[in-house]
Design a protein around this motif. Structure first.
Motif, PDB file in Angstrom:
ATOM      1  N   GLU A 120      49.854  62.828  47.477  1.00 15.18           N
ATOM      2  CA  GLU A 120      51.213  62.504  47.045  1.00 15.18           C
ATOM      3  C   GLU A 120      51.147  62.030  45.597  1.00 15.18           C
ATOM      4  O   GLU A 120      50.245  61.275  45.219  1.00 15.18           O
ATOM      5  N   ALA A 121      52.106  62.480  44.790  1.00 16.74           N
ATOM      6  CA  ALA A 121      52.173  62.041  43.395  1.00 16.74           C
ATOM      7  C   ALA A 121      53.621  61.965  42.966  1.00 16.74           C
ATOM      8  O   ALA A 121      54.482  62.694  43.465  1.00 16.74           O
ATOM      9  N   ARG A 122      53.892  61.052  42.040  1.00 19.14           N
ATOM     10  CA  ARG A 122      55.230  60.957  41.480  1.00 19.14           C
ATOM     11  C   ARG A 122      55.135  60.383  40.065  1.00 19.14           C
ATOM     12  O   ARG A 122      54.157  59.740  39.697  1.00 19.14           O
ATOM     13  N   SER A 123      56.172  60.636  39.312  1.00 22.44           N
ATOM     14  CA  SER A 123      56.224  60.171  37.929  1.00 22.44           C
ATOM     15  C   SER A 123      57.538  59.450  37.692  1.00 22.44           C
ATOM     16  O   SER A 123      58.593  59.894  38.166  1.00 22.44           O
ATOM     17  N   GLU A 124      57.484  58.360  36.969  1.00 26.12           N
ATOM     18  CA  GLU A 124      58.701  57.602  36.661  1.00 26.12           C
ATOM     19  C   GLU A 124      59.702  58.450  35.888  1.00 26.12           C
ATOM     20  O   GLU A 124      60.901  58.293  36.034  1.00 26.12           O
ATOM     21  N   ARG A 125      59.188  59.351  35.049  1.00 25.75           N
ATOM     22  CA  ARG A 125      60.058  60.192  34.230  1.00 25.75           C
ATOM     23  C   ARG A 125      59.441  61.587  34.131  1.00 25.75           C
ATOM     24  O   ARG A 125      58.210  61.732  34.191  1.00 25.75           O
ATOM     25  N   PRO A 126      60.249  62.607  33.974  1.00 18.59           N
ATOM     26  CA  PRO A 126      59.711  63.963  33.807  1.00 18.59           C
ATOM     27  C   PRO A 126      58.907  64.071  32.519  1.00 18.59           C
ATOM     28  O   PRO A 126      59.250  63.446  31.508  1.00 18.59           O
ATOM     29  N   ARG A 127      57.871  64.862  32.567  1.00 19.15           N
ATOM     30  CA  ARG A 127      57.039  65.095  31.386  1.00 19.15           C
ATOM     31  C   ARG A 127      57.446  66.396  30.704  1.00 19.15           C
ATOM     32  O   ARG A 127      58.008  67.294  31.331  1.00 19.15           O
TER      33      ARG A 127
END
Length: 233
Positions: free
Chosen positions: A145-152
């Motif tokens: 599982e992975a997630r990012s606070e903001r799109p790259r």
């Protein structure tokens, strides 16, 4: 009552935050060869790095020293290509051993121990980047599982590396003839399993041999920086 509510909210915030990955290790790749007389000191130092919980140490054996007289038992043209890719991304024309690359970003001679540890400290201090990654085993599969606070602006390549924790090799020919050298975290396979655009959380289930150590790298394309990493020993 207010204190209890505050504590519950704080706890939920901690569970939800990308800081779940705050303890992720700094990735150190060692490019080495059994046919290189300058490499054994770096291989020994690398064993110490691999023992650190805050470091994910991966040894990638190249094949361009094989012509000297000893074919590296772990050497791979794919590792050579990866090292050359890093060199090209950094505007360099040549590759060498021993070389260490820290988080895909900083290149350093593998025997400059102080420089290596300083780079590790630099990357540890800058770890929090809003990306969280978790990995666990479920039978013959790995769940990620992975997630990012903001799109790259660019996607991240999700790479799985299989490695051998330790092996001793008796070298019979070449520059290290007559020596028995211990190698640590020897990469035997490095594959890209997905491309993540970071717009939405990522969930993956990948078949993986039971008990096989695993390193997960989330890296920008074209040998860019490694933004997050995880491992299963």
């Amino acid at each position: 009552m207010r204190y209890l509510l505050y504590s519950l909210l704080a706890g939920w915030a901690m569970l939800a935050a990308p800081a779940l990955a705050a303890d992720r290790p700094v990735v150190v790749e060692l490019y080495t060869s059994q046919g290189c007389s300058s490499c054994p000191p770096a291989d020994g130092f690398f064993e110490q790095l691999a023992a650190r919980d805050d470091v994910l140490a991966l040894s990638l054996h190249v094949d361009y020293w094989d012509y000297i007289g000893w074919e590296d038992t772990f050497g791979s043209p794919a590792h050579t290509a990866r090292q050359r890719g890093y060199a090209a991304a950094a505007g360099r024309k040549m590759v060498y051993t021993p070389q260490m690359i820290v988080n895909g970003a900083d290149h350093v001679v593998g025997t400059r121990y102080r420089d290596v540890t300083d780079l590790i400290d630099k990357h540890r201090a800058a770890q929090e980047n809003g990306i969280a990654v978790r990995v666990r085993r479920e039978g013959g599969q790995v769940h990620l599982e992975a997630r990012s606070e903001r799109p790259r602006k660019m996607p991240l390549m999700v790479q799985f590396a299989r490695y051998m924790p330790k092996a001793k090799v008796e070298i019979e020919r070449g520059e290290n003839a007559g020596r028995t050298i211990t190698y640590t975290n020897i990469v035997t396979d490095l594959v890209e399993v997905a491309e993540w655009d970071t717009q939405e959380p990522l969930t993956l289930d990948i078949d993986w041999p039971k008990g096989a150590p695993l390193a997960v790298l989330l890296q920008y394309p074209d040998h860019g920086t490694i933004e997050a990493a995880a491992r299963l020993r």
